[in-house]
Design a protein around this motif. Structure first.
Motif, PDB file in Angstrom:
ATOM      1  N   HIS A 123      -6.507   4.123   0.050  1.00  0.00           N
ATOM      2  CA  HIS A 123      -5.921   5.361   0.595  1.00  0.00           C
ATOM      3  C   HIS A 123      -6.394   5.592   2.023  1.00  0.00           C
ATOM      4  O   HIS A 123      -5.604   5.981   2.890  1.00  0.00           O
TER       5      HIS A 123
ATOM      6  N   PRO B  65       1.969   4.739  -8.099  1.00  0.00           N
ATOM      7  CA  PRO B  65       0.843   3.991  -8.669  1.00  0.00           C
ATOM      8  C   PRO B  65       1.243   3.343  -9.986  1.00  0.00           C
ATOM      9  O   PRO B  65       2.052   3.883 -10.734  1.00  0.00           O
TER      10      PRO B  65
ATOM     11  N   ALA C  99       0.977   3.961  -3.088  1.00  0.00           N
ATOM     12  CA  ALA C  99       0.642   5.364  -2.854  1.00  0.00           C
ATOM     13  C   ALA C  99       1.731   6.260  -3.427  1.00  0.00           C
ATOM     14  O   ALA C  99       1.460   7.328  -3.977  1.00  0.00           O
TER      15      ALA C  99
ATOM     16  N   ARG D 140      -3.124  -0.009  -8.514  1.00  0.00           N
ATOM     17  CA  ARG D 140      -3.259   1.334  -7.925  1.00  0.00           C
ATOM     18  C   ARG D 140      -4.156   1.215  -6.704  1.00  0.00           C
ATOM     19  O   ARG D 140      -4.974   0.299  -6.597  1.00  0.00           O
ATOM     20  N   LEU D 141      -3.997   2.155  -5.788  1.00  0.00           N
ATOM     21  CA  LEU D 141      -4.848   2.174  -4.599  1.00  0.00           C
ATOM     22  C   LEU D 141      -6.249   2.648  -4.967  1.00  0.00           C
ATOM     23  O   LEU D 141      -6.411   3.546  -5.784  1.00  0.00           O
TER      24      LEU D 141
ATOM     25  N   GLN E 256      -0.918   4.360   8.967  1.00  0.00           N
ATOM     26  CA  GLN E 256       0.410   4.991   8.917  1.00  0.00           C
ATOM     27  C   GLN E 256       0.869   5.513  10.271  1.00  0.00           C
ATOM     28  O   GLN E 256       2.031   5.336  10.632  1.00  0.00           O
TER      29      GLN E 256
ATOM     30  N   GLU F 260      -9.924   4.265  -3.373  1.00  0.00           N
ATOM     31  CA  GLU F 260     -10.215   5.249  -2.323  1.00  0.00           C
ATOM     32  C   GLU F 260     -10.141   4.584  -0.950  1.00  0.00           C
ATOM     33  O   GLU F 260      -9.585   5.146  -0.004  1.00  0.00           O
TER      34      GLU F 260
ATOM     35  N   LEU G 267      -4.675   3.040   4.369  1.00  0.00           N
ATOM     36  CA  LEU G 267      -3.272   3.397   4.526  1.00  0.00           C
ATOM     37  C   LEU G 267      -3.124   4.569   5.480  1.00  0.00           C
ATOM     38  O   LEU G 267      -2.293   4.548   6.390  1.00  0.00           O
TER      39      LEU G 267
ATOM     40  N   LEU H  11       0.837  -1.209   0.000  1.00  0.00           N
ATOM     41  CA  LEU H  11       0.000   0.000   0.000  1.00  0.00           C
ATOM     42  C   LEU H  11       0.869   1.255   0.000  1.00  0.00           C
ATOM     43  O   LEU H  11       0.597   2.208  -0.751  1.00  0.00           O
ATOM     44  N   GLU H  12       1.904   1.272   0.826  1.00  0.00           N
ATOM     45  CA  GLU H  12       2.810   2.435   0.875  1.00  0.00           C
ATOM     46  C   GLU H  12       3.454   2.674  -0.487  1.00  0.00           C
ATOM     47  O   GLU H  12       3.518   3.805  -0.957  1.00  0.00           O
TER      48      GLU H  12
END
Length: 153
Positions: free
Chosen positions: A111, A59, A56, A105-106, A118, A108, A114, A52-53
């Motif tokens: 995001h 992508p 972000a 890609r992430l 974080q 919504e 994540l 995920l990191e």
């Protein structure tokens, strides 16, 4: 048959628990345990969080690129991507435009998840950083990079 001669350790140490490799592994194991604990509360694993990191930040990375960057095999990387996709955290096209790469890609929700996790992960890293005198941080980071480069040759 040649006799095995005892070799000298690469640096003076009372025992193996003071060797650089042992101490690096101990630190890595402690980091992994701390991250596993905070990520479990968010329903993620370390490879899922790392993916995920990275997505972000960049992508469209392919499975192969993500696997390399998250230190897992391509097969494991694909399992991670499928799990994230099934959870609605990433999206990938059903087919590849060219070759076999299906850029991810992430979503919504990805995001959002994540962002929620974080602060917990960064708190783990802050605990590490707080253990190092600030004036030694740049040297430590450089040394770790040199170690990795020396072993990757």
């Amino acid at each position: 048959m040649t006799e095995s001669m005892p070799t000298e350790p690469p640096h003076r140490a009372e025992d193996v628990t003071q060797h650089v490799g042992y101490l690096l592994k101990r630190a890595q194991s402690a980091l992994r345990g701390a991250m596993d604990k905070v990520l479990r509360e968010h329903g993620l694993t370390v490879p899922q969080y790392a993916t995920l990191e990275l997505l972000a930040l960049r992508p469209g990375m392919s499975n192969a690129d993500l696997a390399r960057a998250t230190f897992v095999t391509r097969q494991s990387g694909n399992v991670v991507l499928r799990g994230l996709q099934d959870a609605g955290l990433i999206a990938r096209p059903d087919t590849a435009d060219h070759g076999r790469a299906r850029p991810a890609r992430l979503t919504e929700e990805g995001h959002t998840r994540l962002a929620a996790v974080q602060s917990a992960v960064y708190a783990v890293e802050q605990r590490m950083v707080d253990a190092i005198p600030q004036d030694r941080m740049a040297a430590l980071l450089a040394d770790l990079d040199h170690i990795a480069a020396a072993l990757e040759e």
